[in-house]
Design a protein around this motif. Structure first.
Motif, PDB file in Angstrom:
ATOM      1  N   MET A 185       0.828  -1.202   0.000  1.00  0.00           N
ATOM      2  CA  MET A 185       0.000   0.000   0.000  1.00  0.00           C
ATOM      3  C   MET A 185       0.865   1.256   0.000  1.00  0.00           C
ATOM      4  N   SER A 186       0.510   2.222  -0.832  1.00  0.00           N
ATOM      5  CA  SER A 186       1.229   3.493  -0.851  1.00  0.00           C
ATOM      6  C   SER A 186       0.939   4.267   0.424  1.00  0.00           C
ATOM      7  N   PRO A 187       1.886   5.081   0.890  1.00  0.00           N
ATOM      8  CA  PRO A 187       1.701   5.833   2.133  1.00  0.00           C
ATOM      9  C   PRO A 187       0.846   7.071   1.923  1.00  0.00           C
ATOM     10  N   SER A 188       0.416   7.662   2.999  1.00  0.00           N
ATOM     11  CA  SER A 188      -0.352   8.901   2.954  1.00  0.00           C
ATOM     12  C   SER A 188       0.585  10.085   3.148  1.00  0.00           C
ATOM     13  N   GLY A 189       0.321  11.158   2.411  1.00  0.00           N
ATOM     14  CA  GLY A 189       1.069  12.391   2.601  1.00  0.00           C
ATOM     15  C   GLY A 189       2.397  12.459   1.878  1.00  0.00           C
ATOM     16  N   VAL A 190       2.774  11.402   1.136  1.00  0.00           N
ATOM     17  CA  VAL A 190       4.033  11.400   0.382  1.00  0.00           C
ATOM     18  C   VAL A 190       3.742  11.808  -1.052  1.00  0.00           C
ATOM     19  N   THR A 191       4.518  12.735  -1.585  1.00  0.00           N
ATOM     20  CA  THR A 191       4.277  13.201  -2.949  1.00  0.00           C
ATOM     21  C   THR A 191       4.443  12.052  -3.935  1.00  0.00           C
ATOM     22  N   LYS A 192       3.425  11.838  -4.759  1.00  0.00           N
ATOM     23  CA  LYS A 192       3.395  10.663  -5.636  1.00  0.00           C
ATOM     24  C   LYS A 192       4.469  10.717  -6.720  1.00  0.00           C
ATOM     25  N   GLU A 193       4.851  11.940  -7.154  1.00  0.00           N
ATOM     26  CA  GLU A 193       5.849  12.028  -8.211  1.00  0.00           C
ATOM     27  C   GLU A 193       7.248  11.668  -7.727  1.00  0.00           C
ATOM     28  N   ARG A 194       7.421  11.547  -6.405  1.00  0.00           N
ATOM     29  CA  ARG A 194       8.726  11.195  -5.843  1.00  0.00           C
ATOM     30  C   ARG A 194       8.700   9.835  -5.149  1.00  0.00           C
ATOM     31  N   MET A 195       7.654   9.089  -5.376  1.00  0.00           N
ATOM     32  CA  MET A 195       7.488   7.816  -4.677  1.00  0.00           C
ATOM     33  C   MET A 195       8.592   6.837  -5.054  1.00  0.00           C
ATOM     34  N   ALA A 196       9.111   6.120  -4.068  1.00  0.00           N
ATOM     35  CA  ALA A 196      10.101   5.067  -4.277  1.00  0.00           C
ATOM     36  C   ALA A 196       9.603   3.793  -3.610  1.00  0.00           C
ATOM     37  N   ALA A 197      10.178   2.663  -4.019  1.00  0.00           N
ATOM     38  CA  ALA A 197       9.726   1.369  -3.501  1.00  0.00           C
ATOM     39  C   ALA A 197       9.841   1.289  -1.983  1.00  0.00           C
ATOM     40  N   GLU A 198      10.876   1.923  -1.416  1.00  0.00           N
ATOM     41  CA  GLU A 198      11.079   1.852   0.036  1.00  0.00           C
ATOM     42  C   GLU A 198      10.076   2.708   0.813  1.00  0.00           C
ATOM     43  N   ASP A 199       9.255   3.502   0.100  1.00  0.00           N
ATOM     44  CA  ASP A 199       8.235   4.319   0.759  1.00  0.00           C
ATOM     45  C   ASP A 199       6.934   3.561   0.991  1.00  0.00           C
ATOM     46  N   VAL A 200       6.867   2.302   0.549  1.00  0.00           N
ATOM     47  CA  VAL A 200       5.604   1.565   0.514  1.00  0.00           C
ATOM     48  C   VAL A 200       5.452   0.669   1.729  1.00  0.00           C
ATOM     49  N   TYR A 201       4.221   0.556   2.227  1.00  0.00           N
ATOM     50  CA  TYR A 201       3.897  -0.318   3.355  1.00  0.00           C
ATOM     51  C   TYR A 201       3.598  -1.731   2.866  1.00  0.00           C
ATOM     52  N   VAL A 202       3.871  -2.719   3.722  1.00  0.00           N
ATOM     53  CA  VAL A 202       3.447  -4.101   3.483  1.00  0.00           C
ATOM     54  C   VAL A 202       2.569  -4.515   4.650  1.00  0.00           C
ATOM     55  N   LEU A 203       1.344  -4.971   4.338  1.00  0.00           N
ATOM     56  CA  LEU A 203       0.368  -5.333   5.349  1.00  0.00           C
ATOM     57  C   LEU A 203       0.002  -6.807   5.226  1.00  0.00           C
ATOM     58  N   SER A 204      -0.446  -7.380   6.323  1.00  0.00           N
ATOM     59  CA  SER A 204      -0.976  -8.738   6.288  1.00  0.00           C
ATOM     60  C   SER A 204      -2.368  -8.703   5.668  1.00  0.00           C
TER      61      SER A 204
END
Length: 453
Positions: free
Chosen positions: A70-89
């Protein structure tokens, strides 16, 4: 197998290191970050608004237990990187959080809409959920709030076109009986009392062919089964030791070994036959490689469909193709058919249980030259299990057809044929030398050569 054994013993497999460190999780995280950047460029989501989330598909994990990225909240989408992403059960518990980025970037946080996304996964059996703040997509929902869906196959301009049609008093919805073939004059064909334009088809009109895409299996369809069982698998088994020795200190192989370690740890816990402990790195290179070889040989013998094995096999095969020790093998009618379909404007895709990298290697290195120029894309089990109807539905949504029936699927496996037919695809079964026998009264049209299509 590890996942199946874990489920049988009541052990949750989804939070294991083997799954969290798998290539599937990494690829899905990268996919989410890439989609965020592309959607921002297209105007589908705003800078920090909107969210994208998707399940991590892995054949050996039940869909209800698959991880969610899941993508995070409040992070600018044009600068998104793989390490910015959450992993949930699968239940919504955060298993992996992104690292805090340097000031002045805001700290990441999981979106407040997580409970809503989880409902979509649990109640609608969704494979992905996209929350958009795009202007056009938001306006579409306001034009006809009672509609359950608005379908647009791959083109952003359709959102804008639908809005303009509505402004003109025309029917903006997708026709239920297929595309409009011809309209007489600017407003020809007449308008009904609702303002919708009626389509008129005359004898001079050319109806487009219903078959727009061809989806091909590899093993037993384009390529003899023996090439996989007697060439590729033995090559990986016989070269695993040399490959590990030659590349032991490379970043890629370190990642392969890390994934294998995690898998073997789970296998040992579950009592998987053939699993042997892998010594720590300081135990010596030779000891580590010897244990890795033993585990890989056991995995290949058991024909296990697990990320750790697939990833390493792909890297070994890549070396073999680069060194001209391997070459893709095809039935003689295949290259000519691919060229013919390409010339006719029919899009051809590959769907195989082998990784996309392996598919590209096979089609890119042949006695006929590089056959990838005739192909539009590759699907592997990241899209879904080949014996599940949902997988073919997902493919039909990805290749830009109006109806699944516009796709012809060719395979040698009846269970795959049944799944594809259930999704609405046209299906034919390939009868090739070396293929297994088919059950009686299977009900599918069969071909012995692509020249029959």
């Amino acid at each position: 197998m590890a996942a199946a054994a874990a489920a049988a013993n009541g052990v949750s497999f989804v939070s294991s290191n083997a799954y969290l460190e798998s290539g599937q999780v990494k690829e899905t995280r990268a996919l989410i970050s890439n989609l965020c950047r592309q959607f921002y460029t297209l105007g589908w989501i705003s800078g920090t608004g909107g969210s994208i989330t998707a399940k991590v598909h892995e054949d050996s994990i039940p869909k209800s237990q698959q991880l969610i990225v899941m993508s995070p909240s409040g992070v600018t989408k044009e600068r998104m990187a793989a390490e910015d992403v959450y992993v949930l059960s699968s239940s919504g518990t955060v298993l992996s959080s992104p690292s805090r980025r340097p000031y002045p970037r805001k700290p990441p946080k999981c979106t407040d809409r997580t409970p809503l996304f989880m409902k979509a996964y649990q109640m609608r059996d969704a494979g992905a959920v996209i929350h958009s703040h795009g202007r056009e997509s938001s306006l579409i929902t306001m034009i006809h709030p009672s509609s359950k869906q608005f379908r647009a196959a791959g083109y952003r301009y359709l959102f804008d076109a639908a809005i303009k049609l509505h402004q003109l008093g025309l029917d903006w919805s997708c026709p239920s009986d297929g595309p409009v073939h011809n309209v007489k004059g600017m407003w020809g064909g007449g308008r009904n009392i609702n303002g919708a334009v009626k389509a008129v088809l005359t004898d001079n009109d050319v109806v487009e062919p219903s078959r727009k895409c061809i989806l091909l299996d590899i093993e037993g369809t384009t390529t003899p089964i023996s090439f996989v069982t007697d060439v590729l698998f033995p090559y990986a088994r016989d070269n695993v030791r040399n490959h590990l020795i030659a590349t032991y200190n490379s970043e890629e192989t370190r990642d392969d070994i890390k994934l294998l370690r995690a898998q073997v740890e789970d296998d040992l816990e579950q009592g998987v036959v053939g699993s042997v402990p892998i010594p720590p790195a300081d135990g010596g290179k030779e000891a580590v490689i010897a244990s890795l070889v033993a585990n890989v040989e056991a995995m290949i013998k058991a024909d296990r469909k697990i990320p750790a094995l697939k990833q390493l096999q792909g890297h070994i095969w890549r070396t073999g193709f680069q060194n001209k020790e391997l070459q893709g093998v095809f039935f003689e009618d295949v290259p000519e058919a691919l060229e013919k379909w390409h010339a006719m404007g029919i899009k051809v895709y590959i769907y195989s249980s082998g990784s996309r990298e392996a598919q590209r290697l096979i089609f890119g290195n042949t006695v006929y030259g590089d056959l990838r120029k005739y192909l539009c894309g590759f699907f592997d089990t990241m899209i879904g299990n080949k014996k599940e109807t949902r997988s073919y539905f997902e493919i039909s949504q990805s290749v830009g057809v109006d109806r699944p029936s516009e796709i012809l699927f060719l395979t040698d496996v009846v269970q795959e044929a049944v799944a594809a037919k259930s999704a609405g695809l046209e299906v034919m079964i390939s009868i090739r030398p070396g293929n297994g026998p088919l059950p009686e009264n299977h009900g599918f049209k069969t071909i012995k050569s692509f020249s029959e299509i």
